[in-house]
Design a protein around this motif. Structure first.
Motif, PDB file in Angstrom:
ATOM      1  N   GLY A  14      68.098  88.660 -42.080  1.00 27.22           N
ATOM      2  CA  GLY A  14      68.979  87.505 -42.268  1.00 27.22           C
ATOM      3  C   GLY A  14      70.148  87.746 -43.199  1.00 27.22           C
ATOM      4  N   LEU A  15      70.210  88.947 -43.788  1.00 25.34           N
ATOM      5  CA  LEU A  15      71.320  89.217 -44.699  1.00 25.34           C
ATOM      6  C   LEU A  15      72.446  89.898 -43.947  1.00 25.34           C
ATOM      7  N   SER A  16      73.670  89.362 -44.096  1.00 24.43           N
ATOM      8  CA  SER A  16      74.789  90.062 -43.472  1.00 24.43           C
ATOM      9  C   SER A  16      75.367  91.042 -44.493  1.00 24.43           C
ATOM     10  N   VAL A  17      75.941  92.113 -43.983  1.00 19.08           N
ATOM     11  CA  VAL A  17      76.438  93.194 -44.833  1.00 19.08           C
ATOM     12  C   VAL A  17      77.917  93.394 -44.513  1.00 19.08           C
ATOM     13  N   SER A  18      78.726  93.581 -45.555  1.00 17.63           N
ATOM     14  CA  SER A  18      80.156  93.762 -45.339  1.00 17.63           C
ATOM     15  C   SER A  18      80.462  95.230 -45.045  1.00 17.63           C
TER      16      SER A  18
ATOM     17  N   ARG B 151      72.043 100.131 -51.423  1.00 19.12           N
ATOM     18  CA  ARG B 151      72.420  99.856 -52.818  1.00 19.12           C
ATOM     19  C   ARG B 151      73.036  98.464 -52.932  1.00 19.12           C
ATOM     20  N   LEU B 152      73.893  98.124 -51.954  1.00 15.97           N
ATOM     21  CA  LEU B 152      74.562  96.822 -51.995  1.00 15.97           C
ATOM     22  C   LEU B 152      73.603  95.685 -51.623  1.00 15.97           C
ATOM     23  N   THR B 153      72.695  95.976 -50.692  1.00 16.14           N
ATOM     24  CA  THR B 153      71.764  94.955 -50.194  1.00 16.14           C
ATOM     25  C   THR B 153      70.361  95.554 -50.152  1.00 16.14           C
ATOM     26  N   PRO B 154      69.692  95.586 -51.318  1.00 20.45           N
ATOM     27  CA  PRO B 154      68.396  96.282 -51.375  1.00 20.45           C
ATOM     28  C   PRO B 154      67.354  95.737 -50.393  1.00 20.45           C
ATOM     29  N   ALA B 155      67.503  94.477 -49.968  1.00 21.10           N
ATOM     30  CA  ALA B 155      66.495  93.895 -49.070  1.00 21.10           C
ATOM     31  C   ALA B 155      66.433  94.607 -47.719  1.00 21.10           C
ATOM     32  N   ILE B 156      67.449  95.432 -47.405  1.00 20.20           N
ATOM     33  CA  ILE B 156      67.384  96.209 -46.147  1.00 20.20           C
ATOM     34  C   ILE B 156      66.140  97.099 -46.158  1.00 20.20           C
ATOM     35  N   CYS B 157      65.758  97.554 -47.357  1.00 17.72           N
ATOM     36  CA  CYS B 157      64.582  98.445 -47.448  1.00 17.72           C
ATOM     37  C   CYS B 157      63.310  97.723 -47.011  1.00 17.72           C
TER      38      CYS B 157
ATOM     39  N   SER C 170      76.573  99.772 -40.279  1.00 18.33           N
ATOM     40  CA  SER C 170      76.601  99.533 -41.727  1.00 18.33           C
ATOM     41  C   SER C 170      75.497  98.561 -42.157  1.00 18.33           C
ATOM     42  N   GLY C 171      74.548  98.285 -41.237  1.00 12.41           N
ATOM     43  CA  GLY C 171      73.413  97.425 -41.567  1.00 12.41           C
ATOM     44  C   GLY C 171      73.805  95.949 -41.496  1.00 12.41           C
ATOM     45  N   GLY C 172      72.850  95.085 -41.844  1.00  8.24           N
ATOM     46  CA  GLY C 172      71.514  95.365 -42.198  1.00  8.24           C
ATOM     47  C   GLY C 172      70.510  95.385 -41.056  1.00  8.24           C
ATOM     48  N   THR C 173      70.936  95.358 -39.752  1.00  9.10           N
ATOM     49  CA  THR C 173      69.921  95.437 -38.704  1.00  9.10           C
ATOM     50  C   THR C 173      69.358  96.849 -38.651  1.00  9.10           C
TER      51      THR C 173
END
Ligand code: C5P
Length: 294
Positions: free
Chosen positions: A180-184, A229-235, A254-257
């Motif tokens: 659910g997190l979008s990444v720039s 690093r920018l969106t640790p929840a991807i892990c 570039s994630g986060g999918t």
């Protein structure tokens, strides 16, 4: 004639998956040079276009409310770009976008929507452009749009516009997951620590899922560390996928999918069911690669 005026053209805007993504350099304008093995999934958004008395644009689907419906929307930018190039043919159109892919999530939703808009409007307006001309229009909309215009397995180099088709990849059962997190994308590229990595190893014959995963094990997604690093929840998404029977787990673009590859469609579906149960709010889809040229 009435028939053709009433006609709705409906095109899939499939999810783009970067099976491998190497960052090999940087251009003087700041764009990064890539070497990426890309496939398209049998799941994605859908673009419908038809003639109308005046231009209109509507969105539906689980992520339809997350996008602006103004000129920042890539669908409208694609319509306007094509209209600028072919003003004589570009009559008013009603466009509908069914948004089933999460926004800004590394699987090319916006680029694929723009590509499907260009292709469907070119058909509706009877534009007989060379593929290279549509690719050039697409590239002005985004670096990933030319590859999305292809919609088949490929290697993309340059900033994404230098495309080589890849034939003979096997059917790949795939699970897509996003928490659910979008990444720039610009932020991820800006946060890269290393930009001069080696290109992808030469592509051998890849006849089976195991062959593909053995090859991918020699490759990477060089955007992952910066995105994490920018969106640790991807892990967390990666960990959940690793807890399944997947042959390979990786982030796309570039994630986060993130995606996982399985031996069979059944395994991908079972993993999707379990993941959904544990994370009911996540975007979780069992799908597979699309056949070449389909
Ligand atoms: O081209 P697109 O709008 O999809 O790219 C978004 C941003 O991602 C660019 O503005 C750029 O900062 C970055 N990017 C890059 N190298 C690429 C593709 C995108 O640096 N090959």
């Amino acid at each position: 004639m009435l028939d053709s005026l009433d006609r709705t053209i409906s095109l899939a805007a499939p999810a783009k998956i970067n099976l491998a993504l190497h960052v090999t350099g940087r251009r003087s304008d700041g764009y990064h040079l890539l070497d990426s093995l890309v496939i398209f999934a049998a799941f994605g958004d859908k673009v419908n276009v038809k003639h109308a008395p005046a231009d209109s644009f509507a969105m539906s689907g689980p992520f339809g409310s997350e996008l602006p419906d103004d000129e920042n929307n890539l669908v409208l930018r694609a319509r306007d770009a094509l209209r600028r190039h072919f003003p004589e043919q570009a009559t008013p159109v009603a466009i509908h976008l069914e948004k089933r892919l999460p926004v800004a999530s590394g699987i090319g939703g916006g680029s694929s929507d723009a590509a499907a808009t260009v292709r469907s409007l070119a058909a509706l307006w009877g534009i007989e452009a060379e593929p290279e001309q549509l690719a050039a229009i697409g590239l002005m909309l985004g670096a990933d749009v030319p590859m999305c215009l292809q919609g088949r397995s490929l290697i993309a180099r340059g900033i994404g516009e230098d495309i080589e088709h890849v034939a003979g990849l096997p059917h790949l059962p795939i699970l897509l997951a996003n928490n659910g997190l979008s990444v720039s994308t610009p932020q991820v590229f800006a946060a890269l620590e290393k930009r001069d990595n080696p290109p992808l190893p030469a592509l051998p014959a890849l006849a089976t899922v195991l062959d593909v995963c053995a090859y991918l094990a020699e490759t990477d997604n060089h955007l992952f560390a910066a995105a994490a690093r920018l969106t640790p929840a991807i892990c967390e998404t990666m960990d959940e996928l690793r807890n399944t029977d997947a042959r390979l787990v990786r982030m796309s673009g570039s994630g986060g999918t993130c995606f996982a590859i399985y031996d069979s469609d059944g395994e991908a579906e079972t993993a999707a069911k379990n993941l959904r149960q544990r994370n009911p709010d996540w975007f979780v889809v069992a799908t597979h690669s699309v056949k070449e040229g389909s």
